[in-house]
Enzyme design. Structure first.
Site, PDB file in Angstrom:
ATOM      1  N   GLU A 121     -66.016 -32.876  35.213  1.00 36.19           N
ATOM      2  CA  GLU A 121     -64.584 -33.059  35.471  1.00 36.19           C
ATOM      3  C   GLU A 121     -63.752 -31.987  34.755  1.00 36.19           C
ATOM      4  OE1 GLU A 121     -63.577 -34.510  37.944  1.00 36.19           O
ATOM      5  OE2 GLU A 121     -62.925 -36.518  37.549  1.00 36.19           O
ATOM      6  N   THR A 172     -55.681 -31.394  40.859  1.00 36.95           N
ATOM      7  CA  THR A 172     -55.492 -32.253  39.676  1.00 36.95           C
ATOM      8  C   THR A 172     -54.960 -31.437  38.513  1.00 36.95           C
ATOM      9  OG1 THR A 172     -57.342 -33.603  40.450  1.00 36.95           O
ATOM     10  CG2 THR A 172     -56.672 -33.863  38.144  1.00 36.95           C
TER      11      THR A 172
HETATM   12  N1  LIG Z   1     -68.973 -30.851  43.789  1.00 34.90           N
HETATM   13  C1  LIG Z   1     -67.657 -30.649  43.761  1.00 34.90           C
HETATM   14  N2  LIG Z   1     -66.801 -31.555  44.291  1.00 34.90           N
HETATM   15  C2  LIG Z   1     -65.454 -31.347  44.273  1.00 34.90           C
HETATM   16  N3  LIG Z   1     -64.860 -30.249  43.714  1.00 34.90           N
HETATM   17  C3  LIG Z   1     -65.696 -29.331  43.199  1.00 34.90           C
HETATM   18  C4  LIG Z   1     -67.108 -29.492  43.174  1.00 34.90           C
HETATM   19  N4  LIG Z   1     -67.654 -28.433  42.550  1.00 34.90           N
HETATM   20  C5  LIG Z   1     -66.628 -27.636  42.206  1.00 34.90           C
HETATM   21  N5  LIG Z   1     -65.465 -28.154  42.606  1.00 34.90           N
HETATM   22  C6  LIG Z   1     -64.156 -27.537  42.421  1.00 34.90           C
HETATM   23  O1  LIG Z   1     -63.405 -28.350  41.518  1.00 34.90           O
HETATM   24  C7  LIG Z   1     -62.047 -28.308  41.883  1.00 34.90           C
HETATM   25  C8  LIG Z   1     -61.662 -29.756  42.088  1.00 34.90           C
HETATM   26  O2  LIG Z   1     -60.284 -29.781  41.961  1.00 34.90           O
HETATM   27  P1  LIG Z   1     -59.548 -31.149  41.749  1.00 34.90           P
HETATM   28  O3  LIG Z   1     -60.002 -31.831  40.526  1.00 34.90           O
HETATM   29  O4  LIG Z   1     -58.117 -30.913  41.943  1.00 34.90           O
HETATM   30  O5  LIG Z   1     -60.100 -31.885  43.000  1.00 34.90           O
HETATM   31  P2  LIG Z   1     -60.849 -33.178  43.198  1.00 34.90           P
HETATM   32  O6  LIG Z   1     -61.539 -33.760  42.079  1.00 34.90           O
HETATM   33  O7  LIG Z   1     -61.601 -32.878  44.420  1.00 34.90           O
HETATM   34  O8  LIG Z   1     -59.575 -34.012  43.466  1.00 34.90           O
HETATM   35  P3  LIG Z   1     -59.284 -35.457  43.484  1.00 34.90           P
HETATM   36  O9  LIG Z   1     -59.757 -36.055  42.188  1.00 34.90           O
HETATM   37  O10 LIG Z   1     -57.816 -35.382  43.590  1.00 34.90           O
HETATM   38  O11 LIG Z   1     -60.018 -35.943  44.669  1.00 34.90           O
HETATM   39  C9  LIG Z   1     -61.910 -27.527  43.176  1.00 34.90           C
HETATM   40  O12 LIG Z   1     -61.480 -26.231  42.889  1.00 34.90           O
HETATM   41  C10 LIG Z   1     -63.331 -27.502  43.707  1.00 34.90           C
HETATM   42  O13 LIG Z   1     -63.619 -26.343  44.440  1.00 34.90           O
HETATM   43  N1  LIG Z   2     -55.539 -39.943  36.143  1.00 34.41           N
HETATM   44  C1  LIG Z   2     -55.734 -38.647  36.791  1.00 34.41           C
HETATM   45  C2  LIG Z   2     -56.485 -38.873  38.079  1.00 34.41           C
HETATM   46  C3  LIG Z   2     -56.821 -37.599  38.825  1.00 34.41           C
HETATM   47  O1  LIG Z   2     -57.571 -37.877  39.988  1.00 34.41           O
HETATM   48  C4  LIG Z   2     -54.382 -37.992  37.049  1.00 34.41           C
HETATM   49  O2  LIG Z   2     -53.517 -38.689  37.600  1.00 34.41           O
HETATM   50  O3  LIG Z   2     -54.206 -36.831  36.679  1.00 34.41           O
END
Ligand SMILES: Nc1ncnc2c1ncn2[C@@H]1O[C@H](COP(=O)(O)OP(=O)(O)OP(=O)(O)O)[C@@H](O)[C@H]1O
Ligand SMILES: N[C@@H](CCO)C(=O)O
Length: 295
Positions: A121, A172
């Protein structure tokens, strides 16, 4: 062996960084086997295929390092949860990768699994927030009392909900960067009241009251510039009979509770389309957490 790692709704209204709901779908699928070296194949949504950059393999490697185990693996990630969706996409992959290693090595310690997943994360969003990885692992509705000494209170709840996914992205990292360091005491008290009452209603199975309590003064007001359509879509949902609506995690996905979930979903999609944003809705229910099969 195979791991099914579920999408999650973090925050769940007033519970910023604490409340989390596991969903039955969508799920990321991870197929994992020990090997001489570390290789990663990715299909589905576009995420890095470099094992040093993909959250699933980062978490797997983090757990191996914590356990001081030198072993390679071949990982195949079927990426079915859209990244930057608000559905805990990176959290699902992080739990999937860590759980795959834990399962092969016979590790049952959830504290360790969560610690390894948080490495993923952190790589994804720059912050080790636990309210996606915890419900993804535990299932149900989770209250994250503390992260670094893991203490989780889980409610086994069972209900359907509608999720609406617009064709926009909210990272995020960006959504956390706009938050203030301090908030007015009055707002903190309002959220404390909402969150406490929501847990009581959830334990009673009173979804109408849970819906009424899906408000937030801590983060959504500050994130509005990133989600300018939020109020309009929320209003459409309420006018179509929703008990309540909120943002899934840091967005852009939204969710609603109510009776006629199809009608609510359609109204929310129409509201997005009136803003020039295509969207889709799906109905799902509370999930039971990540599942492993075969070793
Ligand atoms: N296995 C994976 N799954 C999702 N995101 C990934 C993964 N590996 C790398 N990433 C990268 O991590 C970042 C994830 O960004 P972010 O945390 O905003 O998204 P998220 O976790 O997919 O979002 P959310 O929690 O809103 O669904 C992106 O840039 C994505 O390319
Ligand atoms: N608690 C986190 C969740 C992100 O998916 C935020 O709101 O930033």
């Amino acid at each position: 062996m195979k791991v099914l790692a579920p999408a999650t709704i973090a925050n769940f209204g007033p519970g910023f960084d604490v409340f989390g709901l596991c969903l039955a779908k969508p799920v990321d699928v991870i197929v994992f086997k020990e090997s001489d070296e570390v290789t990663l194949e990715v299909e589905g949504f576009d995420v890095p295929s470099d094992p040093e950059k993909n959250v699933a393999s980062i978490s797997a490697l983090a757990l191996l390092k914590m356990l001081n185990v030198e072993v390679g693996f071949n990982m195949k990630l079927k990426k079915r949860i859209r990244p930057k969706s608000g559905l805990g996409s990176s959290g699902a992959s992080a739990i999937g990768g860590a759980l795959a290693v834990a399962n092969v090595l016979g590790v049952r310690d959830k504290n360790l699994i969560i610690k390894a997943a948080l490495e993923g994360e952190k790589a994804a969003s720059g912050s080790a927030h636990g309210d996606n990885v915890v419900p993804a692992l535990f299932g149900g509705f989770t209250i994250l009392k503390s992260l670094h000494y893991l203490e989780v209170f889980k409610l086994d709840v069972d209900f359907e909900l509608v999720v609406v996914l617009p064709e926009v992205e909210v990272s995020t990292r960006k959504a956390r960067s706009v938050l203030p360091r301090d908030i007015p005491l009055g707002d903190a008290v309002k959220n404390l009241a909402l969150a406490s009452a929501l847990i009581s209603a959830l334990k009673e199975g009173d979804l109408e009251t849970v819906g009424r309590l899906l408000d937030d003064y801590l983060v959504i007001p500050y994130r509005k510039p990133l989600i300018p359509w939020f109020d309009k879509v929320r209003k459409a949902a309420l006018e179509s009979g929703a008990y309540g609506v909120s943002l899934s995690g840091s967005g852009p996905a939204m969710f609603a509770l109510g009776e006629d979930l199809r009608n609510i979903g359609k109204s929310m999609v129409e509201a997005f389309e009136s803003e020039g944003i295509r969207a889709e809705y799906f109905i799902t229910k509370v999930g039971g957490g990540a599942k492993c099969s075969g070793v």
